[in-house]
Design a protein around this motif. Structure first.
Motif, short mmCIF file in Angstrom:
data_model
loop_
_atom_site.label_atom_id
_atom_site.label_comp_id
_atom_site.label_asym_id
_atom_site.label_seq_id
_atom_site.Cartn_x
_atom_site.Cartn_y
_atom_site.Cartn_z
N ILE A 163 0.84 -1.20 0.00
CA ILE A 163 0.00 0.00 0.00
C ILE A 163 0.87 1.25 0.00
O ILE A 163 1.81 1.38 0.79
CB ILE A 163 -0.95 0.03 1.21
CG1 ILE A 163 -1.87 -1.19 1.21
CG2 ILE A 163 -1.79 1.31 1.19
CD1 ILE A 163 -2.93 -1.18 2.29
N GLY A 164 0.53 2.17 -0.89
CA GLY A 164 1.19 3.47 -0.93
C GLY A 164 0.28 4.55 -0.40
O GLY A 164 -0.96 4.40 -0.41
N LEU A 165 0.86 5.62 0.07
CA LEU A 165 0.13 6.73 0.67
C LEU A 165 0.33 7.99 -0.17
O LEU A 165 1.47 8.39 -0.42
CB LEU A 165 0.63 6.95 2.10
CG LEU A 165 0.18 8.21 2.85
CD1 LEU A 165 -1.33 8.27 2.97
CD2 LEU A 165 0.84 8.26 4.23
N LEU A 166 -0.76 8.61 -0.59
CA LEU A 166 -0.71 9.90 -1.26
C LEU A 166 -1.13 10.96 -0.25
O LEU A 166 -2.27 10.97 0.22
CB LEU A 166 -1.66 9.94 -2.46
CG LEU A 166 -1.28 9.15 -3.72
CD1 LEU A 166 -2.26 9.47 -4.84
CD2 LEU A 166 0.13 9.43 -4.16
N GLY A 167 -0.19 11.84 0.07
CA GLY A 167 -0.45 12.89 1.05
C GLY A 167 0.58 12.81 2.16
O GLY A 167 0.99 11.72 2.56
N ALA A 168 0.99 13.99 2.65
CA ALA A 168 2.02 14.02 3.67
C ALA A 168 1.76 15.11 4.71
O ALA A 168 2.68 15.62 5.34
CB ALA A 168 3.40 14.25 3.02
N GLY A 169 0.49 15.44 4.90
CA GLY A 169 0.11 16.43 5.90
C GLY A 169 -0.10 15.81 7.27
O GLY A 169 0.28 14.65 7.51
N PRO A 170 -0.72 16.56 8.20
CA PRO A 170 -0.89 16.06 9.57
C PRO A 170 -1.68 14.76 9.66
O PRO A 170 -1.36 13.90 10.48
CB PRO A 170 -1.64 17.21 10.27
CG PRO A 170 -1.31 18.42 9.48
CD PRO A 170 -1.15 17.96 8.06
N TRP A 171 -2.73 14.60 8.85
CA TRP A 171 -3.53 13.38 8.90
C TRP A 171 -2.71 12.18 8.45
O TRP A 171 -2.77 11.11 9.05
CB TRP A 171 -4.78 13.55 8.04
CG TRP A 171 -5.77 12.44 8.12
CD1 TRP A 171 -6.16 11.63 7.09
CD2 TRP A 171 -6.51 12.01 9.27
NE1 TRP A 171 -7.10 10.72 7.53
CE2 TRP A 171 -7.34 10.94 8.86
CE3 TRP A 171 -6.55 12.42 10.60
CZ2 TRP A 171 -8.20 10.27 9.73
CZ3 TRP A 171 -7.42 11.76 11.47
CH2 TRP A 171 -8.21 10.71 11.03
N ALA A 172 -1.95 12.36 7.38
CA ALA A 172 -1.07 11.28 6.91
C ALA A 172 -0.02 10.93 7.96
O ALA A 172 0.23 9.75 8.25
CB ALA A 172 -0.39 11.70 5.61
N GLU A 173 0.58 11.96 8.54
CA GLU A 173 1.66 11.76 9.50
C GLU A 173 1.17 11.11 10.79
O GLU A 173 1.81 10.20 11.33
CB GLU A 173 2.31 13.10 9.82
CG GLU A 173 3.44 13.02 10.83
CD GLU A 173 3.96 14.38 11.23
OE1 GLU A 173 5.01 14.43 11.90
OE2 GLU A 173 3.33 15.41 10.88
N ARG A 174 0.00 11.55 11.29
CA ARG A 174 -0.47 11.12 12.61
C ARG A 174 -1.31 9.85 12.58
O ARG A 174 -1.40 9.15 13.59
CB ARG A 174 -1.28 12.24 13.25
CG ARG A 174 -0.48 13.49 13.54
CD ARG A 174 -1.36 14.60 14.06
NE ARG A 174 -0.58 15.79 14.39
CZ ARG A 174 -0.85 16.60 15.40
NH1 ARG A 174 -1.87 16.34 16.20
NH2 ARG A 174 -0.09 17.64 15.63
N THR A 175 -1.96 9.58 11.46
CA THR A 175 -2.92 8.47 11.41
C THR A 175 -2.56 7.42 10.39
O THR A 175 -2.32 6.26 10.72
CB THR A 175 -4.34 9.02 11.12
OG1 THR A 175 -4.70 9.93 12.17
CG2 THR A 175 -5.35 7.88 11.07
N GLN A 176 -2.54 7.79 9.12
CA GLN A 176 -2.43 6.79 8.08
C GLN A 176 -1.06 6.11 8.04
O GLN A 176 -0.97 4.88 7.98
CB GLN A 176 -2.77 7.40 6.72
CG GLN A 176 -4.20 7.90 6.67
CD GLN A 176 -4.68 8.13 5.25
OE1 GLN A 176 -4.06 7.72 4.29
NE2 GLN A 176 -5.81 8.79 5.11
N ALA A 177 0.00 6.90 8.08
CA ALA A 177 1.34 6.30 8.02
C ALA A 177 1.59 5.35 9.20
O ALA A 177 2.05 4.22 8.99
CB ALA A 177 2.41 7.39 7.95
#
Length: 304
Positions: A10-24
């Motif tokens: 799985i790859g992640l598109l986005g690197a803001g606070p939501w990506a940093e704190r939750t998805q990643a």
């Protein structure tokens, strides 16, 4: 052709606070997932997330296609109207989709993704938190099974834009433009629709600042009201959903952290990708949420 499902890359598109704190963190911790890389509009932010989770950072438009080629699925932490065309592009590349809510803020944008996913035969899941958090997911299923609900009232008031707020999401331009209707409205609808049935009639009125008041009729014959906003005073913020019917009343329970809830959404995507069975909260459901919210927004604009 859809890529085979083993351990999902799985790859992640986005690197803001939501990506940093939750998805990643959720992707990195999931035992059945290989966190295959992260792309961001700000390369330095993508590089920081990649370094924290021992994965690969991608940047630029070519980087998007390279990430798709390395992945079985893509998850999104981007503004909705940037998310939507990239999700359609990911589906065309054969990647399963784990999208954030709302799927888009236009019906055309949401429909484009839904149709792209259908053409490609990829699985999709939309992360409406309450549908995946353990306690609320169970509660929703129980209330849907009971039935006999007469009416419901929902209130979701955030304080992102209240004086003194230090929320990292207050810097989000799309939230400031679209307000609580589009940011927290999908959460509320994701609870009401499976319990009370599809929305058949929408009435909307403006409240203070970005607050919107909705009155909804449902296919079951029940009605519901919802108050949605992001600019409430800090002491007035909070979430409540109460159902009233034949069995008395039922109140939505508290739920756990977003990381574990997102992990459950990954589980749902894994199951849908493996079985070919559409999830109840898939991109078609996301399209329906967008249709309802767009109708409410249009009425607010007519009222001025």
């Amino acid at each position: 052709m859809t890529k085979p499902v083993k351990q999902l890359h799985i790859g992640l598109l986005g690197a803001g606070p939501w990506a940093e704190r939750t998805q990643a963190p959720a992707l990195a911790a999931h035992p059945d997932v290989e966190f295959a890389g992260v792309w961001g509009r700000r390369p330095e932010a993508a590089a920081a997330i990649a370094a924290a989770h021992d994965t690969t950072a991608y940047s630029g438009d070519d980087g998007i296609d390279a990430l798709f080629a390395a992945c079985d699925a893509i998850t999104f932490a981007l503004p909705p109207d940037i998310q939507a065309p990239l999700a359609a592009r990911a589906a065309a590349a054969g990647c399963h989709l784990l999208m954030d809510k709302p799927v888009a803020t236009t019906v055309a944008g949401a429909r484009e993704v839904a149709e792209a996913a259908e053409r490609a035969g990829v699985a999709s899941v939309v992360f409406c938190t309450l549908r995946y958090a353990a306690d609320t997911a169970l509660w929703i299923a129980e209330q849907a099974a009971v039935g006999g609900w007469f009416t419901a009232h929902a209130q979701w008031l955030g304080s992102l834009y209240a004086p003194g707020s230090d929320s990292p999401y207050a810097d989000s331009p799309w939230r400031r433009e679209k307000g609580g209707l589009w940011d927290v409205g999908p959460h509320v609808l994701s609870v009401l629709l499976p319990v009370l049935g599809d929305v058949t009639e929408v009435t909307a009125a403006r409240g203070p600042v970005d607050t919107a008041h909705l009155v909804l009729r449902h296919a079951s014959g029940a009605s519901s009201t919802a108050t949605l906003g992001l600019s409430a005073p800090v002491k007035a913020s909070g979430v409540s959903i109460e159902l009233v019917g034949d069995q008395g009343s039922a109140v939505l329970p508290d739920w756990g952290d977003a990381v574990s809830s997102f992990g459950a959404a990954v589980d749902a995507l894994l199951e849908s990708a493996s079985t070919g069975k559409a999830h109840d909260c898939d991109v078609r459901f996301g399209l329906r949420l967008t249709e309802i919210l767009a109708e409410a927004e249009a009425e607010l604009l007519r009222r001025g």
